[in-house]
Design an enzyme around this catalytic site. Structure first.
Site, PDB file in Angstrom:
ATOM      1  N   CYS A 158       6.655  -8.805 -32.652  1.00  0.00           N
ATOM      2  CA  CYS A 158       5.372  -9.027 -31.982  1.00  0.00           C
ATOM      3  C   CYS A 158       4.580 -10.119 -32.706  1.00  0.00           C
ATOM      4  O   CYS A 158       4.278  -9.986 -33.888  1.00  0.00           O
ATOM      5  CB  CYS A 158       4.542  -7.754 -31.932  1.00  0.00           C
ATOM      6  SG  CYS A 158       2.991  -8.073 -31.070  1.00  0.00           S
TER       7      CYS A 158
ATOM      8  N   LYS B 130       6.112   0.314 -22.715  1.00  0.00           N
ATOM      9  CA  LYS B 130       5.324  -0.582 -23.570  1.00  0.00           C
ATOM     10  C   LYS B 130       5.622  -0.260 -25.043  1.00  0.00           C
ATOM     11  O   LYS B 130       5.684   0.909 -25.421  1.00  0.00           O
ATOM     12  CB  LYS B 130       3.831  -0.354 -23.276  1.00  0.00           C
ATOM     13  CG  LYS B 130       2.863  -0.975 -24.272  1.00  0.00           C
ATOM     14  CD  LYS B 130       2.785  -2.476 -24.154  1.00  0.00           C
ATOM     15  CE  LYS B 130       1.943  -3.087 -25.278  1.00  0.00           C
ATOM     16  NZ  LYS B 130       2.005  -4.550 -25.310  1.00  0.00           N
TER      17      LYS B 130
HETATM   18  N1  FMN Z   1       7.389  -7.646 -25.962  1.00  0.00           N
HETATM   19  C1  FMN Z   1       7.652  -6.474 -26.581  1.00  0.00           C
HETATM   20  O1  FMN Z   1       8.764  -6.271 -27.094  1.00  0.00           O
HETATM   21  N2  FMN Z   1       6.688  -5.492 -26.640  1.00  0.00           N
HETATM   22  C2  FMN Z   1       5.466  -5.620 -26.082  1.00  0.00           C
HETATM   23  O2  FMN Z   1       4.655  -4.700 -26.146  1.00  0.00           O
HETATM   24  C3  FMN Z   1       5.175  -6.847 -25.429  1.00  0.00           C
HETATM   25  N3  FMN Z   1       3.976  -7.033 -24.820  1.00  0.00           N
HETATM   26  C4  FMN Z   1       3.795  -8.133 -24.022  1.00  0.00           C
HETATM   27  C5  FMN Z   1       2.631  -8.225 -23.265  1.00  0.00           C
HETATM   28  C6  FMN Z   1       2.446  -9.312 -22.408  1.00  0.00           C
HETATM   29  C7  FMN Z   1       1.194  -9.375 -21.580  1.00  0.00           C
HETATM   30  C8  FMN Z   1       3.450 -10.330 -22.318  1.00  0.00           C
HETATM   31  C9  FMN Z   1       3.274 -11.498 -21.384  1.00  0.00           C
HETATM   32  C10 FMN Z   1       4.594 -10.233 -23.082  1.00  0.00           C
HETATM   33  C11 FMN Z   1       4.788  -9.136 -23.938  1.00  0.00           C
HETATM   34  N4  FMN Z   1       5.969  -8.998 -24.682  1.00  0.00           N
HETATM   35  C12 FMN Z   1       6.193  -7.840 -25.378  1.00  0.00           C
HETATM   36  C13 FMN Z   1       7.001 -10.040 -24.618  1.00  0.00           C
HETATM   37  C14 FMN Z   1       7.871  -9.874 -23.371  1.00  0.00           C
HETATM   38  O3  FMN Z   1       8.530  -8.630 -23.377  1.00  0.00           O
HETATM   39  C15 FMN Z   1       8.907 -11.010 -23.267  1.00  0.00           C
HETATM   40  O4  FMN Z   1       9.788 -10.927 -24.361  1.00  0.00           O
HETATM   41  C16 FMN Z   1       8.289 -12.411 -23.231  1.00  0.00           C
HETATM   42  O5  FMN Z   1       7.098 -12.428 -22.460  1.00  0.00           O
HETATM   43  C17 FMN Z   1       9.269 -13.451 -22.659  1.00  0.00           C
HETATM   44  O6  FMN Z   1       9.619 -13.109 -21.342  1.00  0.00           O
HETATM   45  P1  FMN Z   1       8.965 -13.864 -20.050  1.00  0.00           P
HETATM   46  O7  FMN Z   1       9.233 -15.326 -20.224  1.00  0.00           O
HETATM   47  O8  FMN Z   1       9.672 -13.270 -18.863  1.00  0.00           O
HETATM   48  O9  FMN Z   1       7.518 -13.554 -20.071  1.00  0.00           O
END
Ligand code: FMN
Length: 313
Positions: free
Chosen positions: A131, A44
């Site tokens: 973020c 994370k």
């Molecule tokens: N991306 C980060 O680089 N750091 C994070 O701490 C982070 N926290 C996330 C928490 C949640 C609940 C979600 C849904 C996404 C988070 N993301 C974070 C973004 C994801 O790593 C990812 O880039 C984004 O959700 C797109 O991918 P997906 O379509 O598979 O969800």
């Protein structure tokens, strides 16, 4: 046929990973990833001190993906570094761990990078410049000048492998501008994309937003974001110097989605929303689906099709 993937001189059994923020907050979740069929995994995004994040509800599954405004809840830098170091001691023969950091300021990012540099950590660090969910803090990588300034300082203090997590861009001028900045530095990889920032989802029954922070505005993930993610992977694959690899993230729900990210030029791929919905068993399903697609198309290795997207003449 093999899904083996070489990335930054390491060989992974397949190119699949979790996306930072999903299933990687605690040692228990990280342990489940370590024992899953994922080729690699990432922690994370952390800050120097632990953070509670935004008030709940702050994550909501929607039919086409997810909306979240977590606000970077995390257990603090030392928690994840201690985990990484003990993981490396126990699994010396294993693939490197990916370690994500997201300081609230350039100073905090530099401080964490100096601590990683001085530690025994042998893995790969990912600097999250994207973020969208911290009230009052814009996504740094939308400020090109500030990103260039930060990277100049980063590479004065940091010599270990470093990737950069980027937000989605939507304009060719911005792809060009960011690629020009990134190409000046010994960056190991870029990870595209973080969530599409500040969407709004409305519950049709109650006419209400579905998450509490920021009056319902939140980052989008899942099916919604795949075309944007593929475009960003492709745009950076065709603009960055070949030494900078790409991790493709966004909208991966099945083997076909993973295949498309690889076809656009990704070396590894990460799964966020769908991992949240399905749990770590997803890695087995998607590796099987990807292998079936490769088999149908007659590919023995990922290198045979990576980056080979066809365009119309
Ligand atoms: N991306 C980060 O680089 N750091 C994070 O701490 C982070 N926290 C996330 C928490 C949640 C609940 C979600 C849904 C996404 C988070 N993301 C974070 C973004 C994801 O790593 C990812 O880039 C984004 O959700 C797109 O991918 P997906 O379509 O598979 O969800």
């Amino acid at each position: 046929m093999s899904l083996e993937t070489t990335f930054l001189n390491h060989t992974f059994k397949n190119p699949l990973m979790n996306a930072s923020g999903v299933h990687c907050m605690t040692v228990a979740e990280l342990g489940e990833l370590a024992h899953s069929q994922a080729g690699a995994f990432i922690t994370k995004s952390c800050t120097l001190e632990k953070r509670a994040g935004n008030p709940e509800p702050r994550y909501y599954d929607v039919p086409l993906g997810s909306i979240n405004s977590m606000g970077l809840p995390n257990l603090g830098f030392s928690y994840y570094l201690d985990y990484a170091l003990s993981y490396e001691k126990l699994h010396a023969e294993k693939q490197p761990l990916f370690f994500s950091i997201a300081g609230m300021s350039a100073k905090e990012n530099l401080e964490m990078l100096k601590l990683i540099e001085a530690s025994d950590f042998q893995g790969i660090t990912e600097l999250n410049l994207s973020c969208p969910n911290v009230p009052g803090k814009p996504q740094l990588a939308y400020d090109f000048e500030a990103t260039a300034d930060l990277l100049a300082q980063v590479f004065q203090v940091f010599t270990k492998p470093l990737g950069i997590k980027l937000p989605p861009y939507f304009d060719f001028a911005h792809f060009d501008q960011m690629a020009t900045i990134l190409n000046q530095y010994p960056i190991a990889y870029v990870n595209s994309i973080n969530s599409i920032g500040n969407g709004l989802y409305i519950d049709p029954k109650s006419d209400t937003v579905v998450i509490k922070p920021k009056d319902g505005f939140g980052g989008l993930g899942g099916e919604y974001v795949k075309p944007t993610a593929l475009a960003n992977v492709r745009a950076f694959y065709t603009r960055l110097k070949p030494e900078i690899k790409i991790i493709g993230t966004g909208g991966i729900r099945n083997g076909q989605d993973a295949f498309e990210h690889l076809l656009c030029g990704a070396s590894m791929v990460q799964i966020g929303t769908e991992l949240h919905k399905e749990g770590v068993a997803i890695f087995e399903r998607i590796t099987q689906e990807l292998a079936m697609i490769m088999d149908e198309k007659g590919y023995q290795t990922i290198d045979e099709f990576r980056g080979k997207l066809r365009v119309m003449s």
